[in-house]
Design a protein around this motif. Structure first.
Motif, PDB file in Angstrom:
ATOM      1  N   GLY A 435     -22.330 -25.499  -5.631  1.00 45.34           N
ATOM      2  CA  GLY A 435     -22.373 -23.869  -5.771  1.00 45.34           C
ATOM      3  C   GLY A 435     -21.499 -23.320  -6.846  1.00 45.34           C
ATOM      4  N   ALA A 436     -21.801 -22.136  -7.228  1.00 45.85           N
ATOM      5  CA  ALA A 436     -21.240 -21.621  -8.283  1.00 45.85           C
ATOM      6  C   ALA A 436     -19.674 -21.146  -8.108  1.00 45.85           C
ATOM      7  CB  ALA A 436     -22.005 -20.585  -8.746  1.00 45.85           C
ATOM      8  N   ILE A 437     -18.950 -21.362  -9.197  1.00 49.91           N
ATOM      9  CA  ILE A 437     -17.616 -20.803  -9.103  1.00 49.91           C
ATOM     10  C   ILE A 437     -17.481 -19.770 -10.355  1.00 49.91           C
ATOM     11  CG2 ILE A 437     -14.965 -21.255  -9.167  1.00 49.91           C
ATOM     12  CD1 ILE A 437     -15.665 -23.992  -7.682  1.00 49.91           C
ATOM     13  N   GLY A 438     -16.901 -18.683  -9.981  1.00 46.85           N
ATOM     14  CA  GLY A 438     -16.775 -17.728 -11.126  1.00 46.85           C
ATOM     15  C   GLY A 438     -15.653 -18.282 -12.125  1.00 46.85           C
ATOM     16  N   ALA A 439     -14.358 -18.253 -11.554  1.00 44.18           N
ATOM     17  CA  ALA A 439     -13.395 -18.524 -12.276  1.00 44.18           C
ATOM     18  C   ALA A 439     -12.258 -19.472 -11.508  1.00 44.18           C
ATOM     19  CB  ALA A 439     -12.586 -17.147 -12.904  1.00 44.18           C
ATOM     20  N   LEU A 440     -11.645 -20.480 -12.199  1.00 44.37           N
ATOM     21  CA  LEU A 440     -10.632 -21.438 -11.835  1.00 44.37           C
ATOM     22  C   LEU A 440      -9.438 -21.143 -12.438  1.00 44.37           C
ATOM     23  CD1 LEU A 440      -9.611 -23.396  -9.934  1.00 44.37           C
ATOM     24  CD2 LEU A 440     -10.834 -25.262 -11.345  1.00 44.37           C
ATOM     25  N   VAL A 441      -8.595 -20.770 -11.920  1.00 49.29           N
ATOM     26  CA  VAL A 441      -7.148 -20.569 -12.623  1.00 49.29           C
ATOM     27  C   VAL A 441      -6.052 -21.575 -11.860  1.00 49.29           C
ATOM     28  CG1 VAL A 441      -5.435 -19.063 -13.171  1.00 49.29           C
ATOM     29  CG2 VAL A 441      -7.764 -18.398 -12.855  1.00 49.29           C
ATOM     30  N   ASN A 442      -5.666 -22.523 -12.722  1.00 50.40           N
ATOM     31  CA  ASN A 442      -4.648 -23.706 -12.095  1.00 50.40           C
ATOM     32  C   ASN A 442      -3.518 -23.560 -12.795  1.00 50.40           C
ATOM     33  OD1 ASN A 442      -3.816 -25.888 -10.475  1.00 50.40           O
ATOM     34  ND2 ASN A 442      -4.224 -27.210 -12.446  1.00 50.40           N
ATOM     35  N   SER A 443      -2.315 -23.339 -11.942  1.00 49.37           N
ATOM     36  CA  SER A 443      -0.984 -23.371 -12.401  1.00 49.37           C
ATOM     37  C   SER A 443      -0.194 -24.511 -11.712  1.00 49.37           C
ATOM     38  CB  SER A 443      -0.369 -22.071 -12.539  1.00 49.37           C
ATOM     39  OG  SER A 443      -0.034 -21.671 -11.207  1.00 49.37           O
ATOM     40  N   GLY A 444      -0.923 -25.112 -10.808  1.00 49.55           N
ATOM     41  CA  GLY A 444      -0.507 -26.302  -9.930  1.00 49.55           C
ATOM     42  C   GLY A 444      -0.925 -27.499 -10.308  1.00 49.55           C
ATOM     43  N   THR A 445      -1.533 -28.137  -9.076  1.00 47.95           N
ATOM     44  CA  THR A 445      -1.748 -29.491  -9.285  1.00 47.95           C
ATOM     45  C   THR A 445      -3.274 -29.642  -8.604  1.00 47.95           C
ATOM     46  OG1 THR A 445       0.398 -30.667  -9.571  1.00 47.95           O
ATOM     47  CG2 THR A 445      -1.684 -32.233  -8.765  1.00 47.95           C
ATOM     48  N   ILE A 446      -4.274 -30.285  -9.346  1.00 48.82           N
ATOM     49  CA  ILE A 446      -5.560 -30.463  -8.687  1.00 48.82           C
ATOM     50  C   ILE A 446      -5.558 -32.034  -8.939  1.00 48.82           C
ATOM     51  CG2 ILE A 446      -7.896 -29.967  -8.739  1.00 48.82           C
ATOM     52  CD1 ILE A 446      -7.464 -27.042 -10.168  1.00 48.82           C
ATOM     53  N   SER A 447      -6.035 -32.873  -7.900  1.00 52.98           N
ATOM     54  CA  SER A 447      -6.113 -34.128  -8.033  1.00 52.98           C
ATOM     55  C   SER A 447      -7.181 -34.890  -7.243  1.00 52.98           C
ATOM     56  CB  SER A 447      -4.540 -34.801  -8.158  1.00 52.98           C
ATOM     57  OG  SER A 447      -4.021 -34.832  -6.824  1.00 52.98           O
ATOM     58  N   GLY A 448      -7.642 -36.020  -7.427  1.00 53.75           N
ATOM     59  CA  GLY A 448      -8.524 -36.876  -6.799  1.00 53.75           C
ATOM     60  C   GLY A 448      -8.979 -37.876  -7.532  1.00 53.75           C
ATOM     61  N   THR A 449      -9.671 -38.943  -7.314  1.00 45.90           N
ATOM     62  CA  THR A 449     -10.650 -39.823  -8.026  1.00 45.90           C
ATOM     63  C   THR A 449     -11.096 -39.110  -9.104  1.00 45.90           C
ATOM     64  OG1 THR A 449     -10.904 -41.182  -6.393  1.00 45.90           O
ATOM     65  CG2 THR A 449     -12.414 -41.778  -8.003  1.00 45.90           C
ATOM     66  N   LEU A 450     -11.903 -37.882  -8.735  1.00 49.27           N
ATOM     67  CA  LEU A 450     -12.204 -36.885 -10.017  1.00 49.27           C
ATOM     68  C   LEU A 450     -11.350 -35.753  -9.570  1.00 49.27           C
ATOM     69  CD1 LEU A 450     -16.142 -37.373  -9.426  1.00 49.27           C
ATOM     70  CD2 LEU A 450     -14.798 -38.298 -10.979  1.00 49.27           C
ATOM     71  N   GLY A 451     -10.769 -35.130 -10.552  1.00 52.20           N
ATOM     72  CA  GLY A 451     -10.053 -33.961 -10.640  1.00 52.20           C
ATOM     73  C   GLY A 451     -10.824 -32.713 -10.097  1.00 52.20           C
ATOM     74  N   ILE A 452     -11.864 -32.305 -10.858  1.00 49.09           N
ATOM     75  CA  ILE A 452     -12.887 -31.390 -10.835  1.00 49.09           C
ATOM     76  C   ILE A 452     -14.219 -32.128 -11.082  1.00 49.09           C
ATOM     77  CG2 ILE A 452     -13.567 -29.173 -11.417  1.00 49.09           C
ATOM     78  CD1 ILE A 452     -10.631 -28.440 -12.288  1.00 49.09           C
ATOM     79  N   SER A 453     -15.267 -31.685 -10.160  1.00 55.09           N
ATOM     80  CA  SER A 453     -16.729 -31.996 -10.534  1.00 55.09           C
ATOM     81  C   SER A 453     -17.440 -30.804 -10.332  1.00 55.09           C
ATOM     82  CB  SER A 453     -17.162 -33.288  -9.714  1.00 55.09           C
ATOM     83  OG  SER A 453     -17.330 -33.131  -8.211  1.00 55.09           O
ATOM     84  N   THR A 454     -18.561 -30.652 -11.156  1.00 54.84           N
ATOM     85  CA  THR A 454     -19.274 -29.438 -11.026  1.00 54.84           C
ATOM     86  C   THR A 454     -20.723 -29.947 -11.056  1.00 54.84           C
ATOM     87  OG1 THR A 454     -19.833 -27.187 -11.518  1.00 54.84           O
ATOM     88  CG2 THR A 454     -19.100 -28.573 -13.206  1.00 54.84           C
ATOM     89  N   TYR A 455     -21.737 -29.362 -10.360  1.00 54.90           N
ATOM     90  CA  TYR A 455     -23.148 -29.636 -10.449  1.00 54.90           C
ATOM     91  C   TYR A 455     -23.754 -28.554 -10.739  1.00 54.90           C
ATOM     92  CZ  TYR A 455     -21.668 -34.468  -8.537  1.00 54.90           C
ATOM     93  OH  TYR A 455     -21.304 -35.450  -8.486  1.00 54.90           O
ATOM     94  N   ARG A 456     -23.365 -27.389 -10.856  1.00 51.27           N
ATOM     95  CA  ARG A 456     -23.945 -26.095 -11.072  1.00 51.27           C
ATOM     96  C   ARG A 456     -23.304 -25.431 -12.236  1.00 51.27           C
ATOM     97  NH1 ARG A 456     -25.687 -21.400  -6.924  1.00 51.27           N
ATOM     98  NH2 ARG A 456     -27.084 -20.194  -8.488  1.00 51.27           N
ATOM     99  N   LEU A 457     -22.360 -24.510 -11.759  1.00 50.49           N
ATOM    100  CA  LEU A 457     -21.736 -23.624 -12.780  1.00 50.49           C
ATOM    101  C   LEU A 457     -20.037 -23.398 -12.394  1.00 50.49           C
ATOM    102  CD1 LEU A 457     -21.583 -21.552 -15.014  1.00 50.49           C
ATOM    103  CD2 LEU A 457     -22.303 -19.892 -13.279  1.00 50.49           C
ATOM    104  N   ILE A 458     -19.503 -23.537 -13.295  1.00 50.71           N
ATOM    105  CA  ILE A 458     -18.028 -22.957 -13.207  1.00 50.71           C
ATOM    106  C   ILE A 458     -17.939 -22.159 -14.563  1.00 50.71           C
ATOM    107  CG2 ILE A 458     -15.480 -23.498 -13.169  1.00 50.71           C
ATOM    108  CD1 ILE A 458     -15.747 -25.886 -11.865  1.00 50.71           C
ATOM    109  N   ALA A 459     -17.743 -20.777 -14.383  1.00 49.70           N
ATOM    110  CA  ALA A 459     -17.781 -20.009 -15.568  1.00 49.70           C
ATOM    111  C   ALA A 459     -16.455 -20.251 -16.485  1.00 49.70           C
ATOM    112  CB  ALA A 459     -18.037 -18.403 -15.188  1.00 49.70           C
ATOM    113  N   THR A 460     -15.233 -20.360 -15.715  1.00 52.94           N
ATOM    114  CA  THR A 460     -14.113 -20.460 -16.645  1.00 52.94           C
ATOM    115  C   THR A 460     -13.177 -21.271 -16.036  1.00 52.94           C
ATOM    116  OG1 THR A 460     -13.084 -18.464 -15.910  1.00 52.94           O
ATOM    117  CG2 THR A 460     -14.538 -18.195 -17.839  1.00 52.94           C
TER     118      THR A 460
END
Length: 546
Positions: A435-460
Motif C-alpha cells: 500500500g501507499a506511504i506518504g513519507a518515511l523519515v528515518n534517523s534510526g536503523t531500518i534493516s533486513g535482507t531488504l531494507g525497504i521494498s515498495t510495490y506501489r508508492l512511497i512519496a518521499t
C-alpha cells in the motif's frame, strides 16, 4: 349468551352469580364501576363462565372484569378489556387460561391475581398497566402457572410483579418491561427469554433466579429501557444462567452470592460489572468491546471465553483485560477462543486475578489517526501490520520493531507518515509497502535482507540514519517520489560517496542522483539490480583544482 350491542350499568354492567356456559361479546359491556362481575354467595357453586370470548369492549371505570370465587374456563380477548383506575382483569377465583391477542389495560395493572389461580396466560397482544402489567399476589397469595408472552407486557414500574405467591414459568419471546419478585419465601421458577426484557429485573427470593436464553440462532436480550444499561439484582440468592443464548446489557448485583453460568452463551453488549462473584463451569462468555469486571471472585474453571476481534479493528501491542476479578479468582480450565485474523498476533491469556489477552503486535484494520511505539515488539512475524483497507495517519517509533519476517508491513492499506528514531528490522524486509506511504523519515536503523521494498508508492524517503539490506538497501517495484539521503543506504556492493536527492527521471519513475561534496562522506552502497531502473547523473567536476 351473546352480545353484539351495548350492556351498561350505573355501577356494574353485567353481574353473574349463576352459571354461563359461553359468553360471547362483540359489542360493548360498560359499567361506571365494573364491566363484568362474576361472584357467588355459595362456595358450593364455583363455576361461573365456561368460555368468555370478547372481540368488542369490556370496560369499567374501576375494573373491567372481576372474578371472585368463581371459575372461568377460557377467557379469550381479541378486543379491549380495560379498567379505568385499577385493573383490566382482577381474579380472586380460578381462571384456567387467559388468551390475549389485543389489549388488556388497567389504571394500576392489566391483570391482578390475588387470592386466585391462573393456570396459563398467553399474550400475543398488549397487557399493560400504569404501574404494572401483570401482578401476582397482593394482600393474599396468588398462583400463576405459566406466562407465555409473544407480545408486550408493560408498566411504568415493571412488566411483571410477583408480590406474594409463585409464578412457575415466564416464557418470553416478545417484550417485557422489567420483572420484580418481592416474595422472599417464594418466587419465579424459571425465566425463559428469547425476546427482550427491557427494564430492571429484581429478585428478593431466597430461591435462585434461573434464566434461560434463546435456542439455536435466537438471542434473548436483557437490557434497560430504551436501549440503556439496566440492572439485574438478587439480594438473597444466586442468579443462574442455565442455558440458551443471551445478550446481556445489564449491570448485575448479587451481594455475597454468585452469578453462575453453567451452560448459557452469555454475550456482553458493553463493559459490565458483576457486584458479587462469578462462576463458570460450562457455557460461553462472549466479550465484545470491553471487559467483565467482577468485584468478588471470578472462578472460570470450564467452558469458553470468546473475544470478538474484527479484521477492521485497530489493536496495539499489549495486554487487554477480558475478565477483571477480585481475590480468589481462578481461570484454570477455561478455553480462550478468538477468531484468527491475518496479520494480528494473539497469544495465550495471562491469568492471576485477571484474565488477560496478549496482543503481540500493532494491527491497523480500520482508521487510526496516530500510533507510537516506545517499547520492543519482537518475536512476531510482523511488528506493525496495516491490513487491506486500514488507514494509519502517522506512526512514530522510538523503540524496537523486530519482525521474524517483516518489521512494518503495509498490506494494501495507507500510512501517512512513518518516523523512525531507533530500530525497524525484519528478517526478510525492514519495511515492505504494498500500500501507499506518504513519507518515511528515518534517523534510526531500518534493516533486513531488504531494507525497504515498495510495490506501489512511497512519496518521499528522508534518511539521516541507516537503511541497510544484506542484499538490497532500497528495492523499488513501484514509485518513489524522492529520496533525500544524508547518511547511509547500504546493500551488497561498493560505496558511492554521495548525498542523494533522487527524483523521477523524465522517462519514468527512474530517479536521478546528485553528488555532494566528498567531505560529508555519506554513501549509498548496493548492487546494480535495484539501480537498474535509475539514471544516476553526477555533475561535471569543476576545473578548479584539477
Amino acid at each position: 349468551m351473546t352480545n353484539a350491542g351495548t350492556i351498561s350499568g350505573a355501577w356494574t354492567a353485567l353481574s353473574n352469580v349463576g352459571i354461563i356456559n359461553t359468553l360471547v361479546n362483540s359489542g360493548t359491556i360498560l359499567g361506571t364501576g365494573l364491566g363484568l362481575k362474576l361472584d357467588t354467595t355459595s362456595t358450593s357453586q364455583p363455576n361461573g363462565v365456561g368460555v368468555l370470548s370478547n372481540s368488542g369492549t369490556i370496560s369499567g371505570g374501576y375494573t373491567g372484569v372481576l372474578n371472585r370465587f368463581r371459575t372461568i374456563g377460557i377467557l379469550t380477548n381479541d378486543g379491549t378489556i380495560v379498567g379505568g383506575t385499577t385493573y383490566g382483569i382482577q381474579n380472586a377465583g380460578v381462571i384456567t387460561s387467559i388468551i390475549n391477542r389485543s389489549v388488556i389495560n388497567g389504571g394500576f395493572a392489566g391483570i391482578y391475581n390475588s387470592n386466585g389461580s391462573i393456570r396459563t396466560i398467553n399474550n400475543a397482544g398488549t397487557i399493560s398497566g400504569h404501574y404494572i402489567g401483570v401482578v401476582n399476589g397482593g394482600d393474599y397469595v396468588g398462583s400463576i402457572g405459566t406466562i407465555t408472552n409473544t407480545g408486550v407486557i408493560s408498566g411504568n414500574n415493571y412488566g411483571i410483579e410477583n408480590i406474594y405467591g409463585a409464578i412457575d414459568t415466564i416464557a418470553n419471546s416478545g417484550t417485557i418491561n422489567g420483572i420484580l419478585n418481592q416474595c422472599t419465601a417464594c418466587g419465579i421458577g424459571v425465566l425463559v427469554n428469547s425476546g427482550m426484557i427491557a427494564g430492571n429485573v429484581a429478585n428478593f427470593s431466597a430461591n435462585a433466579l434461573t434464566i434461560v436464553g434463546g435456542a439455536g440462532a435466537t438471542l434473548g436480550t436483557l437490557t434497560g429501557r430504551n436501549g440503556s444499561i439496566g440492572t439485574i439484582s438478587s439480594s438473597n440468592a444466586n442468579i443462574v444462567f442455565s442455558g440458551g443464548n443471551l445478550l446481556l446489557n445489564d449491570q448485575v448485583t448479587v451481594g455475597g452470592d454468585t452469578v453462575v453460568n453453567n451452560g448459557a452463551s452469555l454475550t456482553l453488549a458493553s463493559p459490565l460489572t458483576i457486584t458479587g462473584n462469578y462462576s463458570q463451569g460450562a457455557g460461553t462468555l462472549v466479550l465484545g468491546t470491553g471487559a467483565l469486571v467482577v468485584s468478588g471472585a471470578a472462578r472460570l474453571t470450564g467452558g469458553t471465553v470468546a473475544t470478538s476481534l474484527s479484521s477492521s479493528g485497530n489493536y496495539l501491542a499489549g495486554q487487554s483485560t477480558l475478565v477483571q476479578g477480585g481475590a480468589g479468582s481462578n481461570y484454570t480450565g477455561v478455553v480462550l477462543q478468538t477468531s484468527p485474523i491475518s496479520g494480528l498476533v494473539v497469544s495465550d491469556p495471562t491469568s492471576g486475578t485477571n484474565l488477560l489477552l496478549n496482543i503481540g503486535n500493532d494491527y491497523i484494520g480500520g482508521t487510526l489517526a496516530s500510533a507510537a511505539n516506545t517499547s520492543t515488539i519482537a518475536g512476531v512475524n510482523t511488528a506493525l501490520y496495516v491490513a487491506n483497507g486500514g488507514s494509519l495517519g502517522s506512526f512514530s517509533n522510538s523503540g524496537v520493531l523486530s519482525g521474524n519476517t517483516i518489521g512494518i508491513y503495509n498490506y494494501a492499506g495507507t500510512i501517512g507518515t512513518i518516523t523512525n528514531a531507533r530500530v525497524i528490522n525484519g528478517a526478510q524486509t525492514g519495511i515492505q509497502a504494498i500500500g501507499a506511504i506518504g513519507a518515511l523519515v528515518n534517523s534510526g536503523t531500518i534493516s533486513g535482507t531488504l531494507g525497504i521494498s515498495t510495490y506501489r508508492l512511497i512519496a518521499t524517503i528522508a534518511n539521516s540514519g541507516s537503511i541497510a539490506g544484506s542484499r538490497v538497501g532500497v528495492l523499488n517495484f513501484g514509485t518513489i517520489g524522492a529520496i533525500t539521503n544524508g547518511s547511509v543506504i547500504s546493500g551488497i556492493g561498493g560505496a558511492l560517496p554521495v548525498s542523494v536527492s533522487i527524483t523521477p527521471s523524465p522517462s519514468g519513475p527512474s530517479p536521478t542522483a546528485a553528488r555532494s561534496s566528498v567531505a560529508a562522506r555519506p554513501y549509498i552502497t548496493g548492487p546494480a539490480p535495484p539501480l537498474a531502473r535509475w539514471s544516476i547523473r553526477r555533475p561535471a567536476r569543476s576545473p578548479v583544482g584539477r
